[in-house]
Design an enzyme around this catalytic site. Sequence first.
Site, PDB file in Angstrom:
ATOM      1  N   ASP A  42      14.437 -30.363  59.883  1.00 44.67           N
ATOM      2  CA  ASP A  42      15.311 -30.191  61.048  1.00 44.67           C
ATOM      3  C   ASP A  42      14.771 -30.879  62.305  1.00 44.67           C
ATOM      4  O   ASP A  42      15.431 -30.867  63.346  1.00 44.67           O
ATOM      5  CB  ASP A  42      15.541 -28.699  61.339  1.00 44.67           C
TER       6      ASP A  42
ATOM      7  N   LYS B 100      18.605 -19.688  65.879  1.00 41.83           N
ATOM      8  CA  LYS B 100      19.875 -19.613  65.145  1.00 41.83           C
ATOM      9  C   LYS B 100      19.615 -19.283  63.678  1.00 41.83           C
ATOM     10  O   LYS B 100      20.295 -18.433  63.088  1.00 41.83           O
ATOM     11  CB  LYS B 100      20.601 -20.958  65.264  1.00 41.83           C
ATOM     12  N   ASN B 101      18.634 -19.959  63.082  1.00 40.96           N
ATOM     13  CA  ASN B 101      18.418 -19.785  61.638  1.00 40.96           C
ATOM     14  C   ASN B 101      17.776 -18.455  61.275  1.00 40.96           C
ATOM     15  O   ASN B 101      17.622 -18.136  60.103  1.00 40.96           O
ATOM     16  CB  ASN B 101      17.580 -20.942  61.075  1.00 40.96           C
TER      17      ASN B 101
ATOM     18  N   CYS C 157      28.831 -31.592  51.592  1.00 38.01           N
ATOM     19  CA  CYS C 157      28.519 -31.471  53.009  1.00 38.01           C
ATOM     20  C   CYS C 157      27.719 -32.650  53.487  1.00 38.01           C
ATOM     21  O   CYS C 157      27.219 -33.449  52.712  1.00 38.01           O
ATOM     22  CB  CYS C 157      27.882 -30.131  53.325  1.00 38.01           C
TER      23      CYS C 157
ATOM     24  N   ARG D  58      24.338 -29.773  48.552  1.00 38.12           N
ATOM     25  CA  ARG D  58      23.533 -28.568  48.793  1.00 38.12           C
ATOM     26  C   ARG D  58      24.095 -27.416  47.989  1.00 38.12           C
ATOM     27  O   ARG D  58      24.865 -26.617  48.484  1.00 38.12           O
ATOM     28  CB  ARG D  58      23.496 -28.255  50.290  1.00 38.12           C
TER      29      ARG D  58
ATOM     30  N   ARG E  35      26.791 -26.304  67.729  1.00 35.50           N
ATOM     31  CA  ARG E  35      26.575 -25.339  66.639  1.00 35.50           C
ATOM     32  C   ARG E  35      25.209 -24.680  66.753  1.00 35.50           C
ATOM     33  O   ARG E  35      25.029 -23.538  66.345  1.00 35.50           O
ATOM     34  CB  ARG E  35      26.616 -26.053  65.287  1.00 35.50           C
TER      35      ARG E  35
HETATM   36  C1  UD1 Z   1      17.838 -23.976  55.674  1.00 33.92           C
HETATM   37  C2  UD1 Z   1      18.128 -24.124  57.146  1.00 33.92           C
HETATM   38  C3  UD1 Z   1      18.273 -25.589  57.498  1.00 33.92           C
HETATM   39  C4  UD1 Z   1      17.070 -26.376  57.026  1.00 33.92           C
HETATM   40  C5  UD1 Z   1      16.773 -26.092  55.570  1.00 33.92           C
HETATM   41  C6  UD1 Z   1      15.468 -26.713  55.095  1.00 33.92           C
HETATM   42  C7  UD1 Z   1      19.334 -22.099  57.702  1.00 33.92           C
HETATM   43  C8  UD1 Z   1      20.626 -21.459  58.076  1.00 33.92           C
HETATM   44  N1  UD1 Z   1      19.363 -23.413  57.449  1.00 33.92           N
HETATM   45  O1  UD1 Z   1      18.961 -24.492  54.970  1.00 33.92           O
HETATM   46  O2  UD1 Z   1      18.395 -25.686  58.902  1.00 33.92           O
HETATM   47  O3  UD1 Z   1      17.341 -27.765  57.156  1.00 33.92           O
HETATM   48  O4  UD1 Z   1      16.668 -24.676  55.350  1.00 33.92           O
HETATM   49  O5  UD1 Z   1      14.422 -26.292  55.888  1.00 33.92           O
HETATM   50  O6  UD1 Z   1      18.306 -21.458  57.680  1.00 33.92           O
HETATM   51  N2  UD1 Z   1      18.763 -26.189  46.878  1.00 33.92           N
HETATM   52  C9  UD1 Z   1      19.185 -26.174  45.567  1.00 33.92           C
HETATM   53  N3  UD1 Z   1      19.813 -25.038  45.110  1.00 33.92           N
HETATM   54  C10 UD1 Z   1      20.020 -23.936  45.882  1.00 33.92           C
HETATM   55  C11 UD1 Z   1      19.574 -23.966  47.214  1.00 33.92           C
HETATM   56  C12 UD1 Z   1      18.945 -25.100  47.691  1.00 33.92           C
HETATM   57  O7  UD1 Z   1      19.020 -27.144  44.836  1.00 33.92           O
HETATM   58  O8  UD1 Z   1      20.582 -22.949  45.378  1.00 33.92           O
HETATM   59  C13 UD1 Z   1      18.081 -27.409  47.403  1.00 33.92           C
HETATM   60  C14 UD1 Z   1      18.858 -28.065  48.548  1.00 33.92           C
HETATM   61  O9  UD1 Z   1      19.842 -28.945  48.047  1.00 33.92           O
HETATM   62  C15 UD1 Z   1      17.758 -28.774  49.300  1.00 33.92           C
HETATM   63  C16 UD1 Z   1      16.551 -27.847  49.122  1.00 33.92           C
HETATM   64  O10 UD1 Z   1      16.867 -27.010  48.005  1.00 33.92           O
HETATM   65  O11 UD1 Z   1      17.466 -30.021  48.709  1.00 33.92           O
HETATM   66  C17 UD1 Z   1      16.240 -26.973  50.313  1.00 33.92           C
HETATM   67  O12 UD1 Z   1      17.415 -26.313  50.714  1.00 33.92           O
HETATM   68  P1  UD1 Z   1      17.395 -24.887  51.418  1.00 33.92           P
HETATM   69  O13 UD1 Z   1      16.008 -24.512  51.783  1.00 33.92           O
HETATM   70  O14 UD1 Z   1      18.170 -23.946  50.570  1.00 33.92           O
HETATM   71  O15 UD1 Z   1      18.212 -25.175  52.731  1.00 33.92           O
HETATM   72  P2  UD1 Z   1      19.140 -24.141  53.438  1.00 33.92           P
HETATM   73  O16 UD1 Z   1      18.603 -22.780  53.186  1.00 33.92           O
HETATM   74  O17 UD1 Z   1      20.555 -24.425  53.093  1.00 33.92           O
END
Ligand code: UD1
Length: 434
Positions: A306, A22-23, A117, A122, A398
């Site tokens: 995850d 999915k990701n 969320c 996030r 999902r």
């Molecule tokens: C993706 C995955 C999710 C997984 C996560 C971490 C997808 C669709 N989802 O989520 O399943 O749990 O990676 O492996 O691929 N952060 C910031 N600012 C930003 C972006 C992120 O501070 O602009 C922080 C987040 O709050 C979190 C950390 O960075 O603490 C990691 O988040 P991120 O890797 O971005 O997670 P997702 O990409 O949303």
Amino acid sequence: MDKFLVTGGRPLEGTIRVSGAKNSALPCMAAAILTKDELILENIPQVKDIDTERRLLASMGAEVELTQDHSTRIRCATLSDPVAKYEIVKTMRASSLVLGPLVARAGLARVAMPGGCAIGGRPIDLHIKGLEKMGAKITQEHGYIEARAERLKGAHLVFDKITVTGTEDLLMAAVLAEGETLMENAAREPEIMDLAALLTKMGAKIAGAGSSTIRVHGVERLHGARHRIIPDRIEAGTFLAVGAITGGDLIVAGCEPAHLGAVAAKIQEAGARVETVAADAIRVRGNGALRGTDISTEEYPGFPTDMQAQFMALVTQAEGVSVIKENIFENRFMHVQELVRMGANIKVDGRTATVRGRSQLSAASVMCSDLRASASLVLAALVADGQSVLDRVYHIDRGYERIEEKLRSVGAKMERVRTAPDPAGNPPENGGEE
Ligand code: UD1
């Protein structure tokens, strides 16, 4: 809202097949925005988030066809409305993945801010900061982020924090930018490599994807391509945990063993036998004597956040103490309360959960709170004494394709009870946790 009825106590045996990731499918579908040509993606999982992404792309004017054979054809010949509306973004945070490709292709993107969320704050500040460095003008109004740029310019981007979708979003922006983009402290997840492989087939010039330094040489335009999505390593890891917790003997087929290193090692450390038996299959045997094992979630190639909830369910059945540290998200222990209601002994202190086992779990009515939390409750229910009722299984739908059918095929006693949809036709609020 559907429910699952799960009766525990059976060792699961046989072969269980993994679907596409999915990701990886989500960013790869967003990549269709970057070209007027058709993109054909194979091995697309039939899960709710993919349908949400289809609706998102269609709402912008794309033609998206999802077929029964797990593939999708997407053509973004014109993008009449480059907007990711709140109604869709609120149900799936990964909708923010369209920000970069929309600005790159259409010069304009309006994306609703994801808002609060379920698994902690996030933000998408790193996506925005990167686009600004590439020359986009960003404004925020009425809960939407608007990004504009005639043509994005290559830039030197150093991520303050490792972000998976942030890396993907900016990678998709960079492939059509003018000049070179250097991304440092980039995420190294296999899904990034998969996206880079697709973009390369579309004509992009990318070096270093899968390492923390990615170099992109922007091109004028991209063309259509055909690509097969990698297997879902989190679904595969969940099935490894299923084999271990039920004392079963499972072949997890159609997976990529190289992507499961940290998870397989920890399940083995906890006492199950885990071996790669083919290029795309891992066998797990639970011998019923699990031992306490610590994990600490990290970015890839570390232990994935995850898989944290599923591993916690597993070690409720292990003798001794297991210390589980969640480093990626600040509020990702929502499954704890429900596991405790089923008889687990778990104490949470900040980002650390201490599990004392082994506990005999007893069946209960429990509430799914997010995608992976739900998977942990399925695991617990598979070993609990009696029949558990899992409510709000739309969370699990999902990201897991027909999980009840897959688990039933290896001997689980698990069924879905269908209930009437919301009469107002509203999709369930799901916290958009991934
Ligand atoms: C993706 C995955 C999710 C997984 C996560 C971490 C997808 C669709 N989802 O989520 O399943 O749990 O990676 O492996 O691929 N952060 C910031 N600012 C930003 C972006 C992120 O501070 O602009 C922080 C987040 O709050 C979190 C950390 O960075 O603490 C990691 O988040 P991120 O890797 O971005 O997670 P997702 O990409 O949303």
